[in-house]
Design an enzyme around this catalytic site. Sequence first.
Site, PDB file in Angstrom:
ATOM      1  N   LYS A 199       9.005 -12.602  -5.867  1.00  0.00           N
ATOM      2  CA  LYS A 199       7.813 -13.327  -5.404  1.00  0.00           C
ATOM      3  C   LYS A 199       6.988 -13.937  -6.538  1.00  0.00           C
ATOM      4  O   LYS A 199       6.371 -14.987  -6.358  1.00  0.00           O
ATOM      5  CB  LYS A 199       6.939 -12.410  -4.555  1.00  0.00           C
ATOM      6  CG  LYS A 199       7.565 -12.025  -3.224  1.00  0.00           C
ATOM      7  CD  LYS A 199       6.615 -11.188  -2.386  1.00  0.00           C
ATOM      8  CE  LYS A 199       7.261 -10.789  -1.068  1.00  0.00           C
ATOM      9  NZ  LYS A 199       6.334 -10.044  -0.195  1.00  0.00           N
ATOM     10  N   GLY A 255       0.011   0.325  -4.919  1.00  0.00           N
ATOM     11  CA  GLY A 255       0.926  -0.718  -5.371  1.00  0.00           C
ATOM     12  C   GLY A 255       0.231  -1.833  -6.110  1.00  0.00           C
ATOM     13  O   GLY A 255      -0.983  -2.031  -5.991  1.00  0.00           O
ATOM     14  N   GLY A 286       2.498  -4.878  -6.866  1.00  0.00           N
ATOM     15  CA  GLY A 286       3.543  -5.895  -6.925  1.00  0.00           C
ATOM     16  C   GLY A 286       3.138  -7.164  -6.207  1.00  0.00           C
ATOM     17  O   GLY A 286       1.956  -7.397  -5.925  1.00  0.00           O
ATOM     18  N   GLY A 338       5.256  -1.576   8.792  1.00  0.00           N
ATOM     19  CA  GLY A 338       5.484  -2.915   8.283  1.00  0.00           C
ATOM     20  C   GLY A 338       6.112  -3.901   9.247  1.00  0.00           C
ATOM     21  O   GLY A 338       6.140  -5.105   8.960  1.00  0.00           O
TER      22      GLY A 338
END
Length: 292
Positions: free
Chosen positions: A71, A132, A134, A250
């Site tokens: 990404k 996180g 990321g 998710g």
Amino acid sequence: MIITGATIITGVFGYPVRHSLSPVFQNAAFQYRHLNWVYVPFEISPEYLKDAVRAIKIFSVKGINVTIPHKKEVIKYLDVLDEEVKLLGVANTIVNEDGCLKGYSTDGEGFLRSLKEDGGFTPENKLVFLFGSGGSSFAIAGALVRAGISGLIICNRTIEKAAVLKNHLKDCFSFQNIEVIPFEKRNNAGIWKNIDLVVNTTSVGMKDDDVVLVDEKNLNDNMFIYDIVYNRETPLILSAKKKGVRCLDGLSMLVFQGAVSFTLWTKIEAPIEVMKKSLIAYKKTMQKGNQN
């Protein structure tokens, strides 16, 4: 589905990507809208990402989703970046417009829509604990800051990366109420008194032997738990359900961010309920297969 010479190709770049459920609901959406389109997974190792992006033009691929670990890196190879991508430094959707590759980020919008529409939770003036740092973390944290959260606690196994996200949010949004917590201190009781929303953007929980992110004693029914892992019920989600804490996994975000991508490619409203039902049906089929 019948593939012809006129079939328009879309797909997802990731490494690994075999676990992806995006082909299930995107192809269901194409069929429902009577589009001669197809969505396929492309497993692209990092050293081939530049070549893979170039191939989008070569093979006239209309659109690509981008997932872990590409990404951030992918934006180097795109022709035009949406303002959201410029701000967040990550892209998860590529649109090929006559050979011009445009990068977008749909994770933030997808997360917020999921949180509000499926979760019934409004993040404005709420204190958030985020695991996180990321690509998904940047998009989700940026979306939460713009949604008006009161404060953010960032916890990551590599504290230096958490600091990068903190500084990014300060620089881009002038948002100051951010604290970084070392991973080994994540369950200190004093941290959890006023937490409203817990978001896990890491892969922790995908494996049986993963560490426990949050001790059950730190959860209460005033919180909302959101774990973006979607291939199983993580210990975090199981703990939330056990204690009667509102939660989402998710799958919800996956559908909503995919719906935004669908519309960017096709210029047509995504059939969200059809997409959700296709995933439910797929999971039931897989469960029956495992029992046989």
